[in-house]
Design an enzyme around this catalytic site. Sequence first.
Site, PDB file in Angstrom:
ATOM      1  N   GLY A 295       0.805  -1.212   0.000  1.00  0.00           N
ATOM      2  CA  GLY A 295       0.000   0.000   0.000  1.00  0.00           C
ATOM      3  C   GLY A 295       0.842   1.267   0.000  1.00  0.00           C
ATOM      4  CB  SER A 296       0.110   4.585   1.428  1.00  0.00           C
ATOM      5  OG  SER A 296      -1.131   4.724   0.761  1.00  0.00           O
TER       6      SER A 296
END
Length: 572
Positions: A295-296
């Site tokens: 993810g981020s």
Amino acid sequence: MSTQEQPQTEGIQRWRFTLVLAVFALLLVVVGGRLVILHTVEQPFLFEQGEKRTVRSEVQPATRGMITDRFGEPLAVSTPVTTLWVNPQQVDVNALSDVARMLGLNSAELKRRVSRAARQGRSFYFIKRQVQPELAERVLSKKVAGLYADNDYRRYYPAAEVTSHTLGLVNIDGQGQEGLELAFDDYLSGSEGSRQVVKDLYGNVIKQLGVKAVAEPGHNLQLTLDLRLQYLAYRELKAVVQSHKATAGSAVMLDAKTGEVLALVSQPSYNPNNRAELNPTSMRNRAIADLVEPGSTMKPFTVAAAMESGRYDANTIVDTAPGWIRVKNKAIRDHRNYGDLDLTGIITKSSNVGVSKLAQDLGPESIWTFFNHAGLGRPGTLGFPGEAVGAMPYPEQMDDLRLSTVSYGYGLSVSPLQLAEAYTSFTDGCRKPVSLLLSQVGQQPCEPVMSEDTAKQVLKMLGTVVGPKGTGQRAAVEGYQVGGKTGTAHKVGRSGYEDSEYTAVFAGVAPLSDPDLVLVVIVDEPQGKEYYGGEVAAPVFSRVMEQALRLRQVIPDAPAQDSWLQVAGGAR
């Protein structure tokens, strides 16, 4: 009686006497001849048969090497135990009642099994293995004919479930089955010895005739783990998995300067000392073997790649309005319209639109090269059983949409250990290969990923994530400047990404002024209203990092507001 009859009778008596003497003489000759044969011709055979019944070749087990943490604290040791067995052809099954009672066995069942072994012609049957030596001595004191004992060793793990995934375990024969016990089985095992002894009917050693081979103990392993930090990380990870009713979790702590693994924990866990309720799903070392979409937590790498290109700096403005962009009929969105953001703002606000535009400008070749240098999608260096490789699409596999998703952590996979290793590159621009053995520290050179100046600037950006305007405020540590990045990735299901299943991630570094530790926390499928990385994983980072920095006596670089300095273990 006439004189003629008397000589006849005397002749018969002398004949009988002579016959008896002759018979006895013949028997004496036969016995004497047999004795001569036994002591000459058949002597080797008889000697061999006698030795078979009294002389035994006894195996001397080798002590398995000890595994310790970096400070010499024992993590796996071998303790002496006794194995009790019987020869079903020699033992009286009725005499086993007391033996069964003392060993906590079912008497009727034991008698039935030994009797069946006797009918099958077997000369060996285990009564019980790995018995405490004191108990074994009391059992042997019963002097049951046909009951024997052998010396052996049992593996014991003092930290139990706290280190089980890393150490693994051995089977009842002392052979490694999982983890480091399997990876270094030959190194830890040593070599058995043997000796010749004379034993009596009860299996007691009467005399030692000689030593054929001396048992050589196995080598010891000293790990880079710090048992104090291991306990700390395990406790906090277990608490968050239980409180959020998550499926699983993992945490990895590395020395930011050397890549040494200081803590490596997974949930759920198991106790290798008690295998009565062992669940195979709990034996998986998720910190090394599991792959997740980060993810981020990938956004700092995309930003760093943009800065390394020379076309961007920390103050470069990127227009993220109106809060979404369309790439190949797919809408990529931010939480809201952030408008114009500099690169620091992209990290602070975790803008998908911002990093997508950076990636589109850089192109797949630049992104792949940078991520590859950071260790993403490359084989691990630990040599741990089941160590995951990860997946990173090649440049030719990245169309515009795939390039955008990779820039914010979708469409690629890493293990928690790989993610932590990649984050070591933000300390000075050089990725430190991870090491789990203290003897291997520094054997592999670090790999340059970015310039030191870029690394320092990205570290400052990561610090804003933990600030009042960032997504990871709960990761803050009192007294220290810390930086990191939250990540919340949708789980992949049978029909694509699931709307209500997430992986919460936080990866961070502390302290920012002089990085000492890298910590990655991953919580898989948290349930309830809180599921973002900043809500679930970031608080774990804060609690673990705060205590770890104080245990390692790292000087605070952001003193508290008041004039009192709180020291670990002390009072205000």
